[in-house]
Write a protein that holds these residues in place. Sequence first.
Motif, short mmCIF file in Angstrom:
data_model
loop_
_atom_site.label_atom_id
_atom_site.label_comp_id
_atom_site.label_asym_id
_atom_site.label_seq_id
_atom_site.Cartn_x
_atom_site.Cartn_y
_atom_site.Cartn_z
N ASP A 68 0.85 -1.19 0.00
CA ASP A 68 0.00 0.00 0.00
C ASP A 68 0.88 1.23 0.00
O ASP A 68 1.91 1.26 0.70
N ASP A 69 0.51 2.25 -0.78
CA ASP A 69 1.36 3.44 -0.87
C ASP A 69 1.08 4.47 0.21
O ASP A 69 1.69 5.54 0.21
N ASP A 70 0.19 4.17 1.13
CA ASP A 70 -0.12 5.08 2.25
C ASP A 70 0.76 4.71 3.44
O ASP A 70 0.53 3.68 4.08
N PRO A 71 1.76 5.52 3.77
CA PRO A 71 2.67 5.17 4.87
C PRO A 71 1.98 5.05 6.21
O PRO A 71 2.35 4.21 7.04
N ALA A 72 0.96 5.88 6.46
CA ALA A 72 0.24 5.80 7.73
C ALA A 72 -0.50 4.48 7.86
O ALA A 72 -0.50 3.86 8.94
N LEU A 73 -1.11 4.03 6.75
CA LEU A 73 -1.84 2.76 6.79
C LEU A 73 -0.86 1.60 6.95
O LEU A 73 -1.15 0.65 7.70
N GLY A 113 0.83 5.45 -9.22
CA GLY A 113 1.64 5.20 -10.41
C GLY A 113 1.75 3.75 -10.83
O GLY A 113 2.49 3.43 -11.76
N GLU A 114 1.03 2.85 -10.17
CA GLU A 114 1.07 1.43 -10.52
C GLU A 114 -0.32 0.83 -10.52
O GLU A 114 -1.24 1.35 -9.88
N ASP A 115 -0.49 -0.24 -11.26
CA ASP A 115 -1.76 -0.95 -11.33
C ASP A 115 -1.71 -2.13 -10.37
O ASP A 115 -1.07 -3.14 -10.65
N GLY A 116 -2.39 -1.99 -9.24
CA GLY A 116 -2.39 -3.07 -8.26
C GLY A 116 -2.99 -4.35 -8.79
O GLY A 116 -2.59 -5.45 -8.41
N ALA A 129 5.59 -0.25 -0.25
CA ALA A 129 4.82 0.80 -0.93
C ALA A 129 4.55 0.53 -2.41
O ALA A 129 3.67 1.17 -2.99
N ASN A 130 5.30 -0.39 -3.04
CA ASN A 130 5.16 -0.54 -4.48
C ASN A 130 5.51 -1.95 -4.95
O ASN A 130 5.91 -2.81 -4.15
N GLY A 131 5.36 -2.14 -6.26
CA GLY A 131 5.59 -3.46 -6.84
C GLY A 131 7.02 -3.95 -6.73
O GLY A 131 7.26 -5.13 -6.49
N ASP A 132 7.98 -3.06 -6.91
CA ASP A 132 9.39 -3.47 -6.82
C ASP A 132 9.71 -3.98 -5.42
O ASP A 132 10.40 -4.99 -5.25
#
Length: 242
Positions: free
Chosen positions: A9-14, A58-61, A33-36
Motif C-alpha cells: 500500500d502506498d499510504d505510509p500511515a496505513l 503510479g502502478e496498477d495493483g 509501498a510498491n511493486g518493486d
Amino acid sequence: MKPHILVVDDDPALRELLEEYLGDNELRVTAVANGDAMKKALDESVVDLVVIDLRLNGEDGMQLARGLREKSAIPVIIITGRQEEADRVMGLEMAADDYVTKPFSNRELLARIRAVLRRYQLNPTELSHATSETKRRAYRFAGWELNVLLRRLTTPNGERVELSNGEFNLLLAFCEAPRRVLSRDRLLELSRLHGAEVYDRSIDVSILRLRRKIEENAAEPRYIKTERGAGYLFDTDVDILS
C-alpha cells in the motif's frame, strides 16, 4: 511460526497502522509501498498471504495481483474503494481470494486474513494428500494441459487460455476427480470458492464460463457434463504429470 503477511500500500500511515495491529495479533508483517518492493520481499522470504491495494500511486495493483497469481499460489486479499464494485468483481475473477473496501476496520481485515489462511491451512488428516498433490506439476486431458504450479491452461495446439482464479480452481477440482459426479456443494468446497461471494451466487455460472473456454460447443459439452439432480461430471481421462 507466525504467518507472514505482506502488505502492499502506498499510504505510509496505513502501512504503519497495519504493521502494528496485525503484529499485535500473532502475525508477522512486512509492509511495502510498491511493486518493486513487493517482488524484493517475496524473493527474500516466504510469504503466506499478500494484501494489496488496487489503487497504488503510479502502478496498477490489479496487474501486480494478477502477476503474482500467475507465478505462485500465495493467497491474495485486495483493498478497493467502497464504490469500486467493478474492481472487486474483477479482482475476485482474476486473482484475489477475498477483498476489503476502504474505509475498513482493522478487525475486519484481520478476520478476512484469518479466514483465507484457514482455507489454505493443512490439517493432519489432509497432510498426506497435500504432500502427494504438491508433486503433481500438471494434469493433461484430451491434449489440454493444466499446469498447477504456473496456474496455466494450454490447448492441444499449445495456445494459452486465460482463466480466472475461480475457473482455475474449478478445473483443478475436476482434474482431481475425473469421471466422478460432484455435487454443486462439493465443487464449491473443492475449488475453495465458498469464501468468495461472486461465486456463491451460482456454481452454474462458473461452470458455464469454464465450458466456453474448453468446450468446442458449450451447449453440448464433451468434458463437463451435467448430471441432472446430482451435479457435474468431468467425463474424460486425466493423466498426472509430475
